[in-house]
Design a protein around this motif. Structure first.
Motif, PDB file in Angstrom:
ATOM      1  N   THR A  45     -28.388   7.976 -21.997  1.00  0.00           N
ATOM      2  CA  THR A  45     -27.766   9.096 -22.710  1.00  0.00           C
ATOM      3  C   THR A  45     -27.263  10.127 -21.702  1.00  0.00           C
ATOM      4  OG1 THR A  45     -29.946  10.123 -22.985  1.00  0.00           O
ATOM      5  CG2 THR A  45     -29.087   8.806 -24.822  1.00  0.00           C
ATOM      6  N   VAL A  46     -26.030  10.579 -21.924  1.00  0.00           N
ATOM      7  CA  VAL A  46     -25.348  11.450 -20.962  1.00  0.00           C
ATOM      8  C   VAL A  46     -24.738  12.646 -21.685  1.00  0.00           C
ATOM      9  CG1 VAL A  46     -23.534  11.590 -19.207  1.00  0.00           C
ATOM     10  CG2 VAL A  46     -24.740   9.413 -19.581  1.00  0.00           C
ATOM     11  N   PHE A  47     -24.966  13.829 -21.148  1.00  0.00           N
ATOM     12  CA  PHE A  47     -24.207  15.013 -21.567  1.00  0.00           C
ATOM     13  C   PHE A  47     -23.183  15.270 -20.483  1.00  0.00           C
ATOM     14  CE2 PHE A  47     -23.626  19.721 -21.681  1.00  0.00           C
ATOM     15  CZ  PHE A  47     -23.019  19.790 -22.936  1.00  0.00           C
ATOM     16  N   TRP A  48     -21.905  15.193 -20.842  1.00  0.00           N
ATOM     17  CA  TRP A  48     -20.827  15.346 -19.853  1.00  0.00           C
ATOM     18  C   TRP A  48     -20.172  16.697 -20.084  1.00  0.00           C
ATOM     19  CZ3 TRP A  48     -18.765  10.267 -17.748  1.00  0.00           C
ATOM     20  CH2 TRP A  48     -18.058  10.471 -16.555  1.00  0.00           C
ATOM     21  N   ASP A  49     -20.432  17.620 -19.188  1.00  0.00           N
ATOM     22  CA  ASP A  49     -20.009  19.004 -19.369  1.00  0.00           C
ATOM     23  C   ASP A  49     -18.695  19.264 -18.643  1.00  0.00           C
ATOM     24  OD1 ASP A  49     -19.813  21.704 -19.836  1.00  0.00           O
ATOM     25  OD2 ASP A  49     -21.879  22.157 -19.246  1.00  0.00           O
ATOM     26  N   VAL A  50     -17.632  19.518 -19.411  1.00  0.00           N
ATOM     27  CA  VAL A  50     -16.326  19.776 -18.813  1.00  0.00           C
ATOM     28  C   VAL A  50     -16.065  21.268 -18.625  1.00  0.00           C
ATOM     29  CG1 VAL A  50     -15.337  17.608 -19.630  1.00  0.00           C
ATOM     30  CG2 VAL A  50     -15.155  19.643 -21.069  1.00  0.00           C
ATOM     31  N   ASP A  51     -17.077  22.094 -18.848  1.00  0.00           N
ATOM     32  CA  ASP A  51     -16.960  23.540 -18.614  1.00  0.00           C
ATOM     33  C   ASP A  51     -18.343  24.086 -18.260  1.00  0.00           C
ATOM     34  OD1 ASP A  51     -16.042  26.097 -18.408  1.00  0.00           O
ATOM     35  OD2 ASP A  51     -15.475  26.333 -20.516  1.00  0.00           O
ATOM     36  N   GLU A  62     -31.431  14.909 -14.279  1.00  0.00           N
ATOM     37  CA  GLU A  62     -30.505  14.677 -13.170  1.00  0.00           C
ATOM     38  C   GLU A  62     -29.160  15.289 -13.524  1.00  0.00           C
ATOM     39  OE1 GLU A  62     -28.743  11.041 -10.347  1.00  0.00           O
ATOM     40  OE2 GLU A  62     -29.941  10.582 -12.123  1.00  0.00           O
ATOM     41  N   CYS A  63     -28.489  15.865 -12.553  1.00  0.00           N
ATOM     42  CA  CYS A  63     -27.155  16.442 -12.758  1.00  0.00           C
ATOM     43  C   CYS A  63     -26.293  16.101 -11.556  1.00  0.00           C
ATOM     44  CB  CYS A  63     -27.247  17.962 -12.930  1.00  0.00           C
ATOM     45  SG  CYS A  63     -25.636  18.778 -13.098  1.00  0.00           S
ATOM     46  N   VAL A  64     -25.105  15.559 -11.829  1.00  0.00           N
ATOM     47  CA  VAL A  64     -24.182  15.165 -10.759  1.00  0.00           C
ATOM     48  C   VAL A  64     -22.766  15.598 -11.134  1.00  0.00           C
ATOM     49  CG1 VAL A  64     -23.263  13.275  -9.372  1.00  0.00           C
ATOM     50  CG2 VAL A  64     -25.601  13.133 -10.271  1.00  0.00           C
ATOM     51  N   PRO A  65     -22.063  16.309 -10.268  1.00  0.00           N
ATOM     52  CA  PRO A  65     -20.656  16.618 -10.536  1.00  0.00           C
ATOM     53  C   PRO A  65     -19.770  15.393 -10.307  1.00  0.00           C
ATOM     54  CG  PRO A  65     -21.644  18.217  -9.015  1.00  0.00           C
ATOM     55  CD  PRO A  65     -22.566  17.034  -9.090  1.00  0.00           C
ATOM     56  N   ILE A  66     -18.900  15.124 -11.265  1.00  0.00           N
ATOM     57  CA  ILE A  66     -17.833  14.120 -11.115  1.00  0.00           C
ATOM     58  C   ILE A  66     -16.529  14.906 -11.204  1.00  0.00           C
ATOM     59  CG2 ILE A  66     -16.793  12.007 -11.991  1.00  0.00           C
ATOM     60  CD1 ILE A  66     -19.589  11.477 -11.107  1.00  0.00           C
ATOM     61  N   TYR A  67     -15.942  15.190 -10.066  1.00  0.00           N
ATOM     62  CA  TYR A  67     -14.821  16.132 -10.026  1.00  0.00           C
ATOM     63  C   TYR A  67     -13.533  15.553 -10.617  1.00  0.00           C
ATOM     64  CZ  TYR A  67     -17.665  19.141  -7.082  1.00  0.00           C
ATOM     65  OH  TYR A  67     -18.664  19.955  -6.606  1.00  0.00           O
ATOM     66  N   ASN A  68     -12.660  16.480 -11.013  1.00  0.00           N
ATOM     67  CA  ASN A  68     -11.300  16.092 -11.383  1.00  0.00           C
ATOM     68  C   ASN A  68     -10.667  15.336 -10.229  1.00  0.00           C
ATOM     69  OD1 ASN A  68     -11.205  17.493 -13.890  1.00  0.00           O
ATOM     70  ND2 ASN A  68     -11.023  19.397 -12.743  1.00  0.00           N
ATOM     71  N   ALA A  69      -9.599  14.632 -10.536  1.00  0.00           N
ATOM     72  CA  ALA A  69      -8.938  13.854  -9.496  1.00  0.00           C
ATOM     73  C   ALA A  69      -7.528  13.511  -9.951  1.00  0.00           C
ATOM     74  CB  ALA A  69      -9.730  12.576  -9.197  1.00  0.00           C
ATOM     75  N   THR A  72     -20.981  16.609 -14.746  1.00  0.00           N
ATOM     76  CA  THR A  72     -20.139  17.788 -14.928  1.00  0.00           C
ATOM     77  C   THR A  72     -18.768  17.569 -14.310  1.00  0.00           C
ATOM     78  OG1 THR A  72     -20.744  18.935 -12.871  1.00  0.00           O
ATOM     79  CG2 THR A  72     -22.198  19.242 -14.778  1.00  0.00           C
ATOM     80  N   TYR A  73     -17.818  18.290 -14.847  1.00  0.00           N
ATOM     81  CA  TYR A  73     -16.427  18.292 -14.404  1.00  0.00           C
ATOM     82  C   TYR A  73     -16.291  18.909 -13.013  1.00  0.00           C
ATOM     83  CZ  TYR A  73     -11.662  20.392 -15.575  1.00  0.00           C
ATOM     84  OH  TYR A  73     -10.365  20.824 -15.652  1.00  0.00           O
ATOM     85  N   GLY A  74     -17.299  19.632 -12.592  1.00  0.00           N
ATOM     86  CA  GLY A  74     -17.285  20.270 -11.282  1.00  0.00           C
ATOM     87  C   GLY A  74     -18.458  21.224 -11.184  1.00  0.00           C
TER      88      GLY A  74
END
Length: 364
Positions: free
Chosen positions: A110-116, A162-169, A144-146
């Motif tokens: 399960t993932v919470f993907w935070d774009v803000d 756990e929290c990891v940023p996956i940046y825009n690209a 996260t988005y960043g």
């Protein structure tokens, strides 16, 4: 592996700045073999303003903005190996998060993907009873988005495992150099919807410099600006669909990025438009935020402005030749280091590590 992704919209960028992020990242994950279904509510006239139709690399389910429809799509989380609830879906976010967590299988990731993330974390600090506090105790992973280390530390302090940023690209197939289009001929262009936590910065970094550079032409793209007082040399375009972003970025002598208040304060949060503009070979001017040099080199691949005075000074001295050279350098950098293919490889490694973890522990 199957991914059930609950987000704002894959099909429309209308009042939905995360659209190109979703498209680039999920298409790259699909190429790695993921079977993805994207669930989006029919809200804010997004379906009337689609940029794309459902792609062949991802199934898309558009559901009615009603509680019974929300529960129907949430129940389909049980079919997935990875269940993702993004922030800012736009219809009953808290109820949706609770429902997808309740329906996800025990063996699913399960993932919470935070774009803000900076804004979400600010809300969590202000609202100790916010439902996300409880949900973080159950969710396996926050992406996260960043936001960099400040966001990672803040989420961990609030109980995230756990929290990891996956940046825009950049998606080079979508954003790339094209021929110039006279519709977008100008000295400086800014593309962004009118939002309460960005409007004052738009006034300072874009409208104020325009008022002082009467001999230059400025273009403003985005929704919500129709009743805003503007200098005579600023032309408002309204909503600009993603199909026109390349032409706008290539045609303007320079393109401006203005962060929202929370993103600027937190840093390490490059907007999607940074990579879109660089991918088209545009000369990009950005407001100053911590970490910009991790993505593009100031002075060579991007120009950085601390305030509106800096923007005006840059535009007074910026030649077409220098603008072209900066854009070319930025394009080389993002193609080499900042594509969604590289971001998807990181996400894939994170996902696989979670599924392999029980086996590793058993072996020990």
């Amino acid at each position: 592996m199957k991914i059930a992704f609950y987000g704002s919209s894959l099909l429309s960028s209308y009042w939905n700045g995360a659209a190109t992020y979703y498209r680039g990242l999920l298409q790259a994950l699909a190429r790695l073999g993921y079977d993805i279904t994207f669930y989006e509510p029919d809200v804010y006239d997004r379906q009337k303003n689609r940029d794309i139709e459902a792609p062949d690399w991802c199934a898309v389910v558009v559901y009615e903005a009603a509680p019974h429809a929300l529960m129907q799509v949430a129940a389909r989380a049980a079919e997935a190996d990875i269940v993702v609830k993004a922030s800012g879906v736009g219809f009953e976010d808290d109820a949706l998060l609770r429902a997808v967590l309740d329906h996800a299988r025990a063996d699913a990731l399960t993932v919470f993907w935070d774009v803000d993330a900076p804004a979400t974390l600010g809300q969590l600090r202000d609202e100790p009873d916010h439902p996300l506090h409880r949900a973080l105790q159950e969710i396996d992973l926050v992406l996260t988005y960043g936001g960099g280390d400040p966001v990672v530390w803040a989420y961990r302090a609030m109980g995230a495992a756990e929290c990891v940023p996956i940046y825009n690209a950049l998606d080079p197939e979508t954003h790339h150099p094209v021929g110039k289009d006279r519709r977008f001929a100008c000295d400086l262009a800014f593309l962004g919807n009118r939002l309460p936590d960005r409007e004052a910065r738009v006034e300072a970094f874009f409208l104020d410099p325009a008022s002082r550079l009467a001999d230059q032409r400025f273009l403003l793209g985005g929704s919500g600006w129709g009743d805003k007082q503007m200098p005579a040399n600023v032309r408002w375009l309204g909503h600009v669909g993603t199909r026109d972003h390349n032409a706008l970025n290539v045609t303007a002598k320079a393109v401006l990025n203005i962060s929202r208040d929370s993103m600027a304060a937190n840093g390490f949060s490059p907007a999607t438009r940074v990579f879109e503009a660089a991918g088209a070979g545009a000369c990009l001017i950005t407001d100053d935020w911590l970490g910009v040099d991790l993505f593009l080199k100031p002075g060579e691949e991007i120009l950085v402005a601390r305030d509106g005075d800096d923007v005006a000074e840059i535009m007074q001295s910026l030649s077409a030749e220098r603008a072209k050279a900066i854009g070319a350098s930025a394009l080389r950098r993002v193609l080499g280091e900042h594509t969604y293919t590289t971001r998807a490889v990181l996400a894939d490694a994170i996902f696989r590590r979670h599924f392999e973890r029980p086996t590793v522990e058993a072996a020990e």
